[in-house]
Design a protein around this motif. Sequence first.
Motif, PDB file in Angstrom:
ATOM      1  N   ARG A   1      11.803 -11.906   1.572  1.00 39.42           N
ATOM      2  CA  ARG A   1      10.790 -11.071   2.224  1.00 39.42           C
ATOM      3  C   ARG A   1      10.349  -9.950   1.287  1.00 39.42           C
ATOM      4  N   PHE A   2       9.188  -9.385   1.565  1.00 43.46           N
ATOM      5  CA  PHE A   2       8.738  -8.148   0.926  1.00 43.46           C
ATOM      6  C   PHE A   2       7.566  -7.604   1.728  1.00 43.46           C
ATOM      7  N   THR A   3       7.267  -6.329   1.513  1.00 43.98           N
ATOM      8  CA  THR A   3       6.089  -5.691   2.103  1.00 43.98           C
ATOM      9  C   THR A   3       5.191  -5.206   0.977  1.00 43.98           C
ATOM     10  N   TRP A   4       3.915  -5.530   1.078  1.00 44.71           N
ATOM     11  CA  TRP A   4       2.919  -5.069   0.107  1.00 44.71           C
ATOM     12  C   TRP A   4       2.016  -4.054   0.793  1.00 44.71           C
ATOM     13  N   ARG A   5       1.718  -2.961   0.100  1.00 45.54           N
ATOM     14  CA  ARG A   5       0.823  -1.933   0.633  1.00 45.54           C
ATOM     15  C   ARG A   5      -0.297  -1.648  -0.358  1.00 45.54           C
ATOM     16  N   GLY A   6      -1.509  -1.572   0.178  1.00 43.51           N
ATOM     17  CA  GLY A   6      -2.659  -1.153  -0.601  1.00 43.51           C
ATOM     18  C   GLY A   6      -3.139   0.199  -0.101  1.00 43.51           C
ATOM     19  N   GLU A   7      -3.175   1.197  -0.997  1.00 44.25           N
ATOM     20  CA  GLU A   7      -3.521   2.562  -0.599  1.00 44.25           C
ATOM     21  C   GLU A   7      -4.625   3.115  -1.494  1.00 44.25           C
ATOM     22  N   GLU A   8      -5.375   4.063  -0.925  1.00 44.11           N
ATOM     23  CA  GLU A   8      -6.424   4.772  -1.671  1.00 44.11           C
ATOM     24  C   GLU A   8      -6.184   6.270  -1.549  1.00 44.11           C
ATOM     25  N   GLN A   9      -6.398   6.980  -2.640  1.00 42.35           N
ATOM     26  CA  GLN A   9      -6.170   8.434  -2.635  1.00 42.35           C
ATOM     27  C   GLN A   9      -7.452   9.161  -2.248  1.00 42.35           C
TER      28      GLN A   9
END
Length: 371
Positions: free
Chosen positions: A345-353
């Motif tokens: 398993r893993f969690t991927w996150r896409g973020e913007e500043q």
Amino acid sequence: MTMEATAVTRELIWRRVMDELGFEHARVRRGQEGTELSGVILVAEQGAPLRAEYSVGCDGAWRTRRVSVTQSWRGEHRTLTLEHDGEGHWQKDGRGSEELEGCTDVDLGLSPSTNALPINRLRLGEGASAEIRAAWVRFPALEVVPARQGYTRTGPARYRYESLESGFNAMLDVDTDGLPIEYAGIWRRLAEGPAAPVSSTQAFVEALVSPGPSSELGDAAATFGWLVGGWAGTIQDHDPDGSVRQSQGEWWFHWVLEGRALQDIFIVPSRRAPAQSGPGANRRYGTTVRTFDRAGGRWQITWISPTGGAINRLAGGRDGDRLVLLGEHHGKPIRWSFSDIGADRFTWRGEEQDSAGQWKLQARFDMRRIT
């Protein structure tokens, strides 16, 4: 090793007559650059089906240069990659293998075809003998150990094979390409003939896909190499108004370009997911290529999305127990990260500043391994 389109190709089938528990279907391609042996072995191993696909690339002097094996047994897929410089130095799965120093040929323990490698490389005269040190691949463990072996040419098309450590010996009757016809009651050839030309699709896949990482990557291959395989899970897009749109997706990873890069295919909604009503996550069908910048000591990635029109470039690597990549999109900093990493398993996150320097979550993928 890629053979040119004008290469002479043959196909052969052997049956393991020793116990009637196995078959091998092999292809031989010979051209100016060298010879490639490839095939599929199907045997019953300890009461369970074992399937092994292999490829052995040799140079023009029949010196083993690259070996790949993929094995399926008891619900588990395993791979092995060997690289040989032709002078006795080996890499195993991208790392130097001191125990194989001095080995000249590979010997796949389940295959009669690899006996052709020393036979063609040595080109013994009748009555002559030679001792070799082979990289012996043992199944189903996929262990590789050095093995002292002897070959004696006892006739125009007959050889005696000896394991100099165990004392086992067997007679081999071979054809003009050194491929066994009869292997002393162990393997027997059932059929042979010209091979059909490789399709353009298969040729493209063979040129692109690699069984494992290149030795050029060294320890850096482990950063993303654990992702190889298939993943499925929940994909969420987080909108500025706080709403969350959700769908099921799939993600596939594999080494490409002779193991110098890791490529993925990302698909949302999943091809097997039932149709959903209401707004789901953004549709995605794209690919990322990951390459390692040795000078900078970091991974660089390029994501291409034909469905969304995006092309994103980020760079980074391991940050504690996470993998963090930084880049820009439309002039704003973005951060992509892998966290909560486990064996399956893993969690991927896409973020913007934002303008205040705060990271805002745009997308989250919770994935689980499926292959």
